[in-house]
Design an enzyme around this catalytic site. Structure first.
Site, PDB file in Angstrom:
ATOM      1  N   ILE A  87      62.931  60.436  28.996  1.00 24.31           N
ATOM      2  CA  ILE A  87      61.738  60.961  28.347  1.00 24.31           C
ATOM      3  C   ILE A  87      60.497  60.523  29.103  1.00 24.31           C
ATOM      4  O   ILE A  87      60.339  59.341  29.428  1.00 24.31           O
ATOM      5  CB  ILE A  87      61.671  60.457  26.892  1.00 24.31           C
ATOM      6  CG1 ILE A  87      62.951  60.860  26.155  1.00 24.31           C
ATOM      7  CG2 ILE A  87      60.431  60.987  26.181  1.00 24.31           C
ATOM      8  CD1 ILE A  87      63.266  60.018  24.953  1.00 24.31           C
ATOM      9  N   CYS A  88      59.616  61.479  29.365  1.00 19.20           N
ATOM     10  CA  CYS A  88      58.331  61.192  29.986  1.00 19.20           C
ATOM     11  C   CYS A  88      57.327  60.964  28.852  1.00 19.20           C
ATOM     12  O   CYS A  88      56.811  61.917  28.263  1.00 19.20           O
ATOM     13  CB  CYS A  88      57.907  62.359  30.876  1.00 19.20           C
ATOM     14  SG  CYS A  88      56.343  62.081  31.711  1.00 19.20           S
ATOM     15  N   LEU A  89      57.112  59.702  28.524  1.00 15.50           N
ATOM     16  CA  LEU A  89      56.223  59.335  27.419  1.00 15.50           C
ATOM     17  C   LEU A  89      55.492  58.061  27.814  1.00 15.50           C
ATOM     18  O   LEU A  89      56.133  57.060  28.165  1.00 15.50           O
ATOM     19  CB  LEU A  89      57.040  59.122  26.141  1.00 15.50           C
ATOM     20  CG  LEU A  89      56.282  58.757  24.878  1.00 15.50           C
ATOM     21  CD1 LEU A  89      55.319  59.874  24.461  1.00 15.50           C
ATOM     22  CD2 LEU A  89      57.245  58.463  23.740  1.00 15.50           C
TER      23      LEU A  89
END
Length: 170
Positions: A87-89
């Site tokens: 996840i790109c968070l």
């Protein structure tokens, strides 16, 4: 062995049991408090509505000073999720602070369902469809939601002993 990370994870687990935010659940593996299974239910009024998305959270002894490694185990079509489920968070990278706990991590991921960030895509195809071809994006997401249900049903079937098949008196 009791370490600060393990004590903190047990507090996180207690919070998840007693006061979990709506639409998220998580618990450590029975034999390893450093590895958690989690589930996020797709929020209402989004293309992800009612999807059941499974995640894996892996912590190390530096938690909560360092974020866990978090990835979707369920297939996910989203601008901010890589093909491998990562996840790109920002809170899982450069904006992490020790005030985040398991519940806040999961609610932050859940909020991506409401508000994807196509400007920082992990999945370029999903980001392009989200920006330029919303109906195709919604169709792909709904296929992912249905796949999440099929995976849940398969997991339920795998857990059955099917003892009643042996008891047929035909």
């Amino acid at each position: 062995m009791s370490t600060p990370a393990r004590r903190r994870l047990m507090r996180d687990f207690k919070r998840m049991k007693e006061d979990a935010p709506p639409g998220v659940s998580a618990s450590p593996l029975p034999d390893n408090v450093m590895v958690w299974n989690a589930m996020i239910i797709g929020p209402a009024d989004t293309p992800y509505e009612d999807g059941t998305f499974r995640l894996l959270l892996e912590f190390d002894e530096e938690y909560p000073n360092k974020p866990p490694h978090v990835k979707f185990l369920s297939e996910m079509f989203h601008p901010n999720v890589y093909a491998n489920g990562e996840i790109c968070l920002d809170i899982l990278q450069n904006r992490w602070t020790p005030t985040y706990d398991v519940a806040s991590i999961l609610t932050s991921i859940q909020s991506l369902f409401n508000d994807p960030n196509p400007a920082s895509p992990a999945n370029v195809e999903a980001a392009t469809l989200f920006k330029d071809h919303k109906s195709q994006y919604v169709k792909r997401v709904k296929e992912t939601v249905e796949k999440s249900w099929e995976d849940d049903l398969k997991d339920m079937d795998d857990g059955d002993d099917d003892d009643d098949d042996d008891d047929d008196d035909d």
